[in-house]
Motif scaffolding. Structure first.
Motif: not given
Ligand SMILES: [Zn+2]
Length: 150
Positions: A87-92, A96-104, A72-80
């Motif tokens: 550093l968009d917000r994604y649904r965890t 199902n919360g909202a977080s940026t990759l920076r906040e993980l 999941w993380w690698q897919e979001r890294m590619g997307e972002d």
């Protein structure tokens, strides 16, 4: 032969300290790691990822604490990433919360930024809290410390 580095990155990923402060902090950091191969200032036009290399073990959700799959993380890294990280917000996936990759929450710590001080093979183990605070005062920002092992 493996390399280690310590990178200091502002908590606010887009923050770049004034040039004069960068130089003072770089020189002070160099005094703290006299055996380092080199101590460099890094400034980028876009937000870059500062990884911890082989020290990377796992990612956790900042909202519920659950471990997040690396797929999941690698897919979001590619997307972002689009000429730097947005550093968009994604649904965890966990709560199902909202977080940026920076906040993980990364273990070991890794982060995102446009500015860093980097010491190659600093030979000190870890940077002391007092030393970190001194550099934070010079730079006018809280810092994330990333220990990279390659
Ligand atoms: Zn969660």
């Amino acid at each position: 032969m493996s390399d280690n580095s310590i990178a200091l990155i502002p908590e606010e990923p887009r923050f770049i300290p004034a040039t004069a402060k960068q130089i003072i902090a770089r020189n002070r950091f160099a005094e703290m790691v006299p055996d380092a191969d080199q101590v460099e200032i890094f400034v980028s036009e876009t937000v870059r990822f500062f990884d911890c290399g082989a020290n990377f073990e796992e990612v956790h959700c900042p909202l519920c604490g659950q471990e997040i799959s690396l797929d999941w993380w690698q897919e979001r890294m590619g997307e972002d990433e689009d000429d730097g990280f947005k550093l968009d917000r994604y649904r965890t996936p966990c709560c199902n919360g909202a977080s940026t990759l920076r906040e993980l929450i990364y273990n070991w710590p890794q982060t995102f930024g446009r500015f860093a001080l980097e010491a190659m093979n600093p030979n000190i183990g870890t940077l002391g809290d007092e030393q970190r605070r001194e550099l934070e005062e010079i730079l006018g920002t809280k810092l994330v410390v990333v220990y990279q092992h390659i």
